[in-house]
Write a protein that holds these residues in place. Structure first.
Motif, PDB file in Angstrom:
ATOM      1  N   ALA A  28       0.719  -1.268   0.088  1.00 29.01           N
ATOM      2  CA  ALA A  28      -0.055   0.144  -0.135  1.00 29.01           C
ATOM      3  C   ALA A  28       0.733   1.335  -0.035  1.00 29.01           C
ATOM      4  O   ALA A  28       0.738   2.310  -0.655  1.00 29.01           O
ATOM      5  CB  ALA A  28      -1.044   0.102   1.333  1.00 29.01           C
ATOM      6  N   SER A  29       1.980   1.198   0.650  1.00 29.44           N
ATOM      7  CA  SER A  29       2.770   2.474   0.644  1.00 29.44           C
ATOM      8  C   SER A  29       3.529   2.482  -0.526  1.00 29.44           C
ATOM      9  O   SER A  29       4.170   3.669  -0.949  1.00 29.44           O
ATOM     10  CB  SER A  29       3.879   2.194   1.890  1.00 29.44           C
ATOM     11  OG  SER A  29       4.657   1.263   1.781  1.00 29.44           O
ATOM     12  N   ALA A  30       3.622   1.560  -1.266  1.00 32.72           N
ATOM     13  CA  ALA A  30       4.317   1.533  -2.704  1.00 32.72           C
ATOM     14  C   ALA A  30       3.159   2.089  -3.732  1.00 32.72           C
ATOM     15  O   ALA A  30       3.648   1.822  -4.817  1.00 32.72           O
ATOM     16  CB  ALA A  30       4.933   0.344  -2.858  1.00 32.72           C
ATOM     17  N   GLY A  31       1.915   2.046  -3.404  1.00 33.57           N
ATOM     18  CA  GLY A  31       0.749   2.567  -4.316  1.00 33.57           C
ATOM     19  C   GLY A  31       0.159   1.155  -4.945  1.00 33.57           C
ATOM     20  O   GLY A  31      -0.349   1.338  -6.061  1.00 33.57           O
ATOM     21  N   VAL A  32       0.494   0.017  -4.342  1.00 37.60           N
ATOM     22  CA  VAL A  32      -0.156  -1.224  -4.842  1.00 37.60           C
ATOM     23  C   VAL A  32      -1.334  -1.538  -3.993  1.00 37.60           C
ATOM     24  O   VAL A  32      -0.963  -1.893  -2.863  1.00 37.60           O
ATOM     25  CB  VAL A  32       0.807  -2.328  -5.082  1.00 37.60           C
ATOM     26  CG1 VAL A  32       0.159  -3.602  -5.513  1.00 37.60           C
ATOM     27  CG2 VAL A  32       2.014  -1.856  -5.847  1.00 37.60           C
ATOM     28  N   ASP A  33      -2.598  -1.758  -4.649  1.00 39.31           N
ATOM     29  CA  ASP A  33      -3.694  -2.186  -4.090  1.00 39.31           C
ATOM     30  C   ASP A  33      -3.467  -3.727  -3.764  1.00 39.31           C
ATOM     31  O   ASP A  33      -2.967  -4.406  -4.742  1.00 39.31           O
ATOM     32  CB  ASP A  33      -4.928  -1.961  -4.693  1.00 39.31           C
ATOM     33  CG  ASP A  33      -5.306  -0.402  -4.342  1.00 39.31           C
ATOM     34  OD1 ASP A  33      -5.044   0.162  -3.691  1.00 39.31           O
ATOM     35  OD2 ASP A  33      -6.094  -0.089  -5.720  1.00 39.31           O
ATOM     36  N   ALA A  34      -3.777  -4.232  -2.494  1.00 36.19           N
ATOM     37  CA  ALA A  34      -3.523  -5.393  -2.292  1.00 36.19           C
ATOM     38  C   ALA A  34      -4.727  -6.037  -1.450  1.00 36.19           C
ATOM     39  O   ALA A  34      -5.379  -5.237  -0.844  1.00 36.19           O
ATOM     40  CB  ALA A  34      -2.362  -5.875  -1.445  1.00 36.19           C
ATOM     41  N   MET A  35      -4.993  -7.549  -1.470  1.00 40.12           N
ATOM     42  CA  MET A  35      -5.992  -7.980  -0.309  1.00 40.12           C
ATOM     43  C   MET A  35      -5.369  -9.264   0.081  1.00 40.12           C
ATOM     44  O   MET A  35      -4.728  -9.853  -0.569  1.00 40.12           O
ATOM     45  CB  MET A  35      -7.380  -8.085  -1.114  1.00 40.12           C
ATOM     46  CG  MET A  35      -7.169  -9.120  -2.289  1.00 40.12           C
ATOM     47  SD  MET A  35      -8.839  -9.776  -2.823  1.00 40.12           S
ATOM     48  CE  MET A  35      -9.649 -10.671  -1.785  1.00 40.12           C
ATOM     49  N   LEU A  36      -6.128  -9.480   1.232  1.00 41.44           N
ATOM     50  CA  LEU A  36      -5.765 -10.758   1.817  1.00 41.44           C
ATOM     51  C   LEU A  36      -6.723 -11.751   1.588  1.00 41.44           C
ATOM     52  O   LEU A  36      -7.849 -11.530   1.710  1.00 41.44           O
ATOM     53  CB  LEU A  36      -5.551 -10.576   3.164  1.00 41.44           C
ATOM     54  CG  LEU A  36      -4.471  -9.583   4.039  1.00 41.44           C
ATOM     55  CD1 LEU A  36      -4.405  -9.464   5.611  1.00 41.44           C
ATOM     56  CD2 LEU A  36      -3.230  -9.814   3.295  1.00 41.44           C
ATOM     57  N   LYS A  37      -6.082 -13.037   1.673  1.00 43.40           N
ATOM     58  CA  LYS A  37      -7.251 -14.328   1.419  1.00 43.40           C
ATOM     59  C   LYS A  37      -6.938 -15.137   2.480  1.00 43.40           C
ATOM     60  O   LYS A  37      -5.786 -15.491   2.849  1.00 43.40           O
ATOM     61  CB  LYS A  37      -6.945 -14.799  -0.003  1.00 43.40           C
ATOM     62  CG  LYS A  37      -7.848 -16.013  -0.164  1.00 43.40           C
ATOM     63  CD  LYS A  37      -7.819 -16.522  -1.628  1.00 43.40           C
ATOM     64  CE  LYS A  37      -8.965 -17.564  -1.760  1.00 43.40           C
ATOM     65  NZ  LYS A  37      -8.308 -18.823  -2.278  1.00 43.40           N
TER      66      LYS A  37
END
Length: 76
Positions: A28-37
């Motif tokens: 997120a701090s690098a500008g990448v949206d991520a999610m946990l599964k």
């Protein structure tokens, strides 16, 4: 705000819940949206299994290369 297509998610990290949360924040701090599964399953099973749950960090396919680079640099 630009709409993103999340039809194809790819795994960029796999580990314990706390590690996955750290990686998600790093992305997120690098500008990448991520999610946990599987974070809920991890919390439920890990106290009883003794092995810890396995949580996946997923990103959009278009961001895969950059996200893997960010994760790899974390280990350096």
């Amino acid at each position: 705000m630009e709409a993103k297509d999340y039809d194809s998610l790819v795994e960029v990290f796999r580990g314990d819940l706390w590690e996955a949360e750290l990686v998600k924040g790093l992305l997120a701090s690098a500008g990448v949206d991520a999610m946990l599964k599987d974070e809920t399953l991890s919390v439920v099973t890990s106290p009883y299994s003794g092995t810890g749950g396995c949580v996946l960090v997923l990103v959009n396919k278009e961001e895969e290369v950059y996200a893997k680079k960010v994760v790899a640099e974390r280990k350096s």
